[in-house]
Design a protein around this motif. Structure first.
Motif, PDB file in Angstrom:
ATOM      1  N   ARG A 273       0.804  -1.221   0.000  1.00 55.71           N
ATOM      2  CA  ARG A 273       0.000   0.000   0.000  1.00 55.71           C
ATOM      3  C   ARG A 273       0.835   1.268   0.000  1.00 55.71           C
ATOM      4  NH1 ARG A 273      -2.293  -0.816   6.174  1.00 55.71           N
ATOM      5  NH2 ARG A 273      -0.275  -1.227   7.125  1.00 55.71           N
ATOM      6  N   PHE A 274       2.123   1.165   0.288  1.00 56.36           N
ATOM      7  CA  PHE A 274       2.949   2.346   0.384  1.00 56.36           C
ATOM      8  C   PHE A 274       3.419   2.799  -0.991  1.00 56.36           C
ATOM      9  CE2 PHE A 274       3.289   0.245   4.494  1.00 56.36           C
ATOM     10  CZ  PHE A 274       2.980   1.292   5.344  1.00 56.36           C
ATOM     11  N   PRO A 275       3.507   4.115  -1.213  1.00 50.57           N
ATOM     12  CA  PRO A 275       3.918   4.620  -2.518  1.00 50.57           C
ATOM     13  C   PRO A 275       5.392   4.348  -2.785  1.00 50.57           C
ATOM     14  CG  PRO A 275       3.729   6.407  -0.937  1.00 50.57           C
ATOM     15  CD  PRO A 275       3.206   5.183  -0.246  1.00 50.57           C
ATOM     16  N   VAL A 276       5.676   3.705  -3.904  1.00 46.90           N
ATOM     17  CA  VAL A 276       7.050   3.387  -4.295  1.00 46.90           C
ATOM     18  C   VAL A 276       7.363   4.145  -5.579  1.00 46.90           C
ATOM     19  CG1 VAL A 276       8.651   1.578  -4.958  1.00 46.90           C
ATOM     20  CG2 VAL A 276       6.882   1.102  -3.246  1.00 46.90           C
ATOM     21  N   PRO A 277       8.384   5.001  -5.562  1.00 46.41           N
ATOM     22  CA  PRO A 277       8.691   5.792  -6.763  1.00 46.41           C
ATOM     23  C   PRO A 277       9.264   4.945  -7.885  1.00 46.41           C
ATOM     24  CG  PRO A 277      10.352   6.149  -5.062  1.00 46.41           C
ATOM     25  CD  PRO A 277       9.276   5.313  -4.442  1.00 46.41           C
ATOM     26  N   ALA A 278       9.023   5.391  -9.098  1.00 46.33           N
ATOM     27  CA  ALA A 278       9.573   4.754 -10.294  1.00 46.33           C
ATOM     28  C   ALA A 278       9.954   5.857 -11.266  1.00 46.33           C
ATOM     29  CB  ALA A 278       8.547   3.802 -10.923  1.00 46.33           C
ATOM     30  N   SER A 279      10.856   5.568 -12.151  1.00 44.11           N
ATOM     31  CA  SER A 279      11.267   6.584 -13.121  1.00 44.11           C
ATOM     32  C   SER A 279      10.234   6.705 -14.232  1.00 44.11           C
ATOM     33  CB  SER A 279      12.630   6.219 -13.716  1.00 44.11           C
ATOM     34  OG  SER A 279      12.567   4.965 -14.367  1.00 44.11           O
ATOM     35  N   GLY A 280      10.246   7.853 -14.897  1.00 41.76           N
ATOM     36  CA  GLY A 280       9.383   8.046 -16.062  1.00 41.76           C
ATOM     37  C   GLY A 280       7.994   8.540 -15.764  1.00 41.76           C
ATOM     38  N   MET A 281       7.711   8.932 -14.535  1.00 44.09           N
ATOM     39  CA  MET A 281       6.379   9.447 -14.217  1.00 44.09           C
ATOM     40  C   MET A 281       6.224  10.889 -14.708  1.00 44.09           C
ATOM     41  SD  MET A 281       5.781   8.050 -10.336  1.00 44.09           S
ATOM     42  CE  MET A 281       7.408   8.622  -9.833  1.00 44.09           C
ATOM     43  N   PRO A 282       4.993  11.336 -14.958  1.00 46.67           N
ATOM     44  CA  PRO A 282       4.775  12.736 -15.343  1.00 46.67           C
ATOM     45  C   PRO A 282       5.299  13.681 -14.273  1.00 46.67           C
ATOM     46  CG  PRO A 282       2.791  11.435 -15.715  1.00 46.67           C
ATOM     47  CD  PRO A 282       3.732  10.558 -14.964  1.00 46.67           C
ATOM     48  N   ARG A 283       5.953  14.765 -14.701  1.00 45.88           N
ATOM     49  CA  ARG A 283       6.550  15.706 -13.749  1.00 45.88           C
ATOM     50  C   ARG A 283       5.555  16.742 -13.258  1.00 45.88           C
ATOM     51  NH1 ARG A 283      12.134  15.366 -13.682  1.00 45.88           N
ATOM     52  NH2 ARG A 283      12.702  13.266 -14.361  1.00 45.88           N
ATOM     53  N   LEU A 284       4.475  16.947 -13.996  1.00 45.26           N
ATOM     54  CA  LEU A 284       3.461  17.921 -13.605  1.00 45.26           C
ATOM     55  C   LEU A 284       2.084  17.269 -13.647  1.00 45.26           C
ATOM     56  CD1 LEU A 284       4.537  21.145 -15.557  1.00 45.26           C
ATOM     57  CD2 LEU A 284       4.949  20.645 -13.135  1.00 45.26           C
ATOM     58  N   ASP A 285       1.243  17.623 -12.690  1.00 43.10           N
ATOM     59  CA  ASP A 285      -0.148  17.168 -12.704  1.00 43.10           C
ATOM     60  C   ASP A 285      -0.963  18.109 -11.824  1.00 43.10           C
ATOM     61  OD1 ASP A 285      -2.639  15.822 -12.519  1.00 43.10           O
ATOM     62  OD2 ASP A 285      -1.639  13.933 -13.011  1.00 43.10           O
ATOM     63  N   ALA A 286      -1.612  19.074 -12.442  1.00 39.74           N
ATOM     64  CA  ALA A 286      -2.336  20.102 -11.693  1.00 39.74           C
ATOM     65  C   ALA A 286      -3.462  19.524 -10.848  1.00 39.74           C
ATOM     66  CB  ALA A 286      -2.893  21.151 -12.658  1.00 39.74           C
ATOM     67  N   GLU A 287      -4.051  18.422 -11.278  1.00 46.48           N
ATOM     68  CA  GLU A 287      -5.155  17.829 -10.536  1.00 46.48           C
ATOM     69  C   GLU A 287      -4.684  17.083  -9.293  1.00 46.48           C
ATOM     70  OE1 GLU A 287      -8.664  16.775 -13.514  1.00 46.48           O
ATOM     71  OE2 GLU A 287      -6.715  16.185 -14.318  1.00 46.48           O
ATOM     72  N   MET A 288      -3.374  16.989  -9.107  1.00 44.01           N
ATOM     73  CA  MET A 288      -2.822  16.354  -7.915  1.00 44.01           C
ATOM     74  C   MET A 288      -2.285  17.379  -6.913  1.00 44.01           C
ATOM     75  SD  MET A 288      -3.032  13.033  -8.056  1.00 44.01           S
ATOM     76  CE  MET A 288      -1.634  12.321  -7.177  1.00 44.01           C
ATOM     77  N   TRP A 289      -2.331  18.653  -7.275  1.00 45.19           N
ATOM     78  CA  TRP A 289      -1.720  19.686  -6.436  1.00 45.19           C
ATOM     79  C   TRP A 289      -2.329  19.734  -5.046  1.00 45.19           C
ATOM     80  CZ3 TRP A 289       2.423  22.150  -5.584  1.00 45.19           C
ATOM     81  CH2 TRP A 289       2.458  23.365  -4.899  1.00 45.19           C
ATOM     82  N   SER A 290      -3.629  19.509  -4.925  1.00 47.24           N
ATOM     83  CA  SER A 290      -4.282  19.595  -3.617  1.00 47.24           C
ATOM     84  C   SER A 290      -3.836  18.479  -2.682  1.00 47.24           C
ATOM     85  CB  SER A 290      -5.809  19.563  -3.771  1.00 47.24           C
ATOM     86  OG  SER A 290      -6.225  18.332  -4.317  1.00 47.24           O
ATOM     87  N   LEU A 291      -3.206  17.433  -3.217  1.00 46.75           N
ATOM     88  CA  LEU A 291      -2.712  16.348  -2.377  1.00 46.75           C
ATOM     89  C   LEU A 291      -1.335  16.650  -1.794  1.00 46.75           C
ATOM     90  CD1 LEU A 291      -5.001  14.920  -4.013  1.00 46.75           C
ATOM     91  CD2 LEU A 291      -3.618  12.856  -3.924  1.00 46.75           C
ATOM     92  N   VAL A 292      -0.678  17.706  -2.287  1.00 43.48           N
ATOM     93  CA  VAL A 292       0.690  18.001  -1.880  1.00 43.48           C
ATOM     94  C   VAL A 292       0.710  18.683  -0.519  1.00 43.48           C
ATOM     95  CG1 VAL A 292       2.756  19.357  -2.403  1.00 43.48           C
ATOM     96  CG2 VAL A 292       1.556  18.132  -4.242  1.00 43.48           C
ATOM     97  N   ASP A 293       1.420  18.080   0.437  1.00 39.48           N
ATOM     98  CA  ASP A 293       1.671  18.687   1.736  1.00 39.48           C
ATOM     99  C   ASP A 293       3.084  19.265   1.668  1.00 39.48           C
ATOM    100  OD1 ASP A 293       2.267  19.314   4.358  1.00 39.48           O
ATOM    101  OD2 ASP A 293       1.389  17.492   5.207  1.00 39.48           O
TER     102      ASP A 293
END
Length: 310
Positions: A273-293
């Motif tokens: 369930r834990f987020p694991v980073p991987a290469s090649g993901m999109p660098r920008l996503d405005a619809e995810m901004w509200s999730l950023v702490d």
């Protein structure tokens, strides 16, 4: 609708007296594998690499309007059979085309294409019926198209382009690297027990790299509540290794101490369930901004030892 962590701390405030969800509503994991699998209530197709590589400021505008003569999905047929819905769909496509033309650079343009493709995929699977399998009303479908149109038309500081520019500014504070990126998963979620009205909502994972450290946070929606997970990873020789995890429903992970709920990665074997980073993901996503702490990320990315004591 883009939901922040804080607005989901009390699920009953959003789903008043909502009954226990049916068995088919499964817990959703927001972790990223090398193959970039994003699963939710339904599978969301990823924009192909060919499309993304072809996107540029001088390229033709990717069109997502469909031919009614070839309409195959239930929601497409509903739109084609209703003049009001068809008009709303045309207005949305016009707003999308205008927004693409105003994109300041190729990276933001790619983000806008990805965002609209994601909404279309969610529409095709989430607006064809309610939880009981009954067709959503034409009025509800029209409302969702109108809400998307308003977002595409928004040129204020709350619009997608302005948010993406703020997101880029924030990320520029850190060194960056191949393991920075967003893993978004958006779909239509029922608003109440009837399931006759819905809201477009994005969850997922945010990964930020600063030198050899990657800090990640994700939100997972299941059983009508939001779970939050954090991961600290280290990059070594081009490979990322998870160092510590924290599972929190409150702010117990924020101070970075071992007493706050952080555990070594080795003690969480078998957890997916834990987020694991991987290469090649999109660098920008405005619809995810509200999730950023941003405060947590800054603490995690700049504190010499984080989490402390592990």
């Amino acid at each position: 609708m883009i939901v922040s962590a804080r607005s989901w701390q009390n699920p009953n405030s959003y789903f008043p007296q909502f009954p226990r969800p049916p068995l088919f509503v499964k817990r959703r994991r927001y972790f990223v594998h090398a193959a970039h699998r994003f699963s939710r209530i339904s599978l969301i197709r990823t924009v192909t690499a060919v499309l993304l590589s072809a996107v540029g400021l001088g390229c033709a505008i990717p069109a997502f309007a469909f031919d009614c003569a070839k309409a195959a999905k239930p929601v497409e047929k509903k739109i084609c059979a209703n003049k009001s819905l068809l008009s709303a769909d045309e207005q949305m496509n016009a707003a999308y085309s205008k927004l693409l033309k105003s994109a300041p650079d190729a990276e933001i343009r790619e983000m806008l294409v990805r965002s609209q493709r994601r909404w279309i995929d969610a529409r095709n699977t989430g607006l064809d019926g309610d939880l009981q399998g009954n067709s959503l009303s034409a009025g509800e479908v029209r409302k969702q198209i109108a809400e998307r149109t308003r977002l595409l038309q928004d040129q204020s500081d709350k619009g997608l382009i302005a948010i993406a520019q703020r997101e880029r500014q924030w990320l520029a504070k850190y060194a960056g690297g191949p393991f920075s990126g967003f893993a978004a998963d958006c779909s239509f979620i029922p608003n109440d027990r009837s399931g006759t009205t819905v809201s477009y909502t994005c969850f997922g994972a945010v990964h930020v790299q600063n030198h050899d450290r990657v800090c990640s946070q994700s939100q997972d929606f299941a059983s009508w509540q939001t779970d939050m997970y954090s991961t600290v990873s280290r990059v070594d020789g081009g490979t990322v290794h998870a160092q510590a995890y924290c599972d929190s429903q409150s702010n117990a992970c924020n101070d970075g101490s071992s007493k706050a709920g952080w555990v070594r990665a080795a003690k969480a074997d078998g957890e997916d369930r834990f987020p694991v980073p991987a290469s090649g993901m999109p660098r920008l996503d405005a619809e995810m901004w509200s999730l950023v702490d941003s405060a947590w990320f800054n603490n995690c990315l700049t504190t010499p030892q984080y989490p402390a004591g592990l």
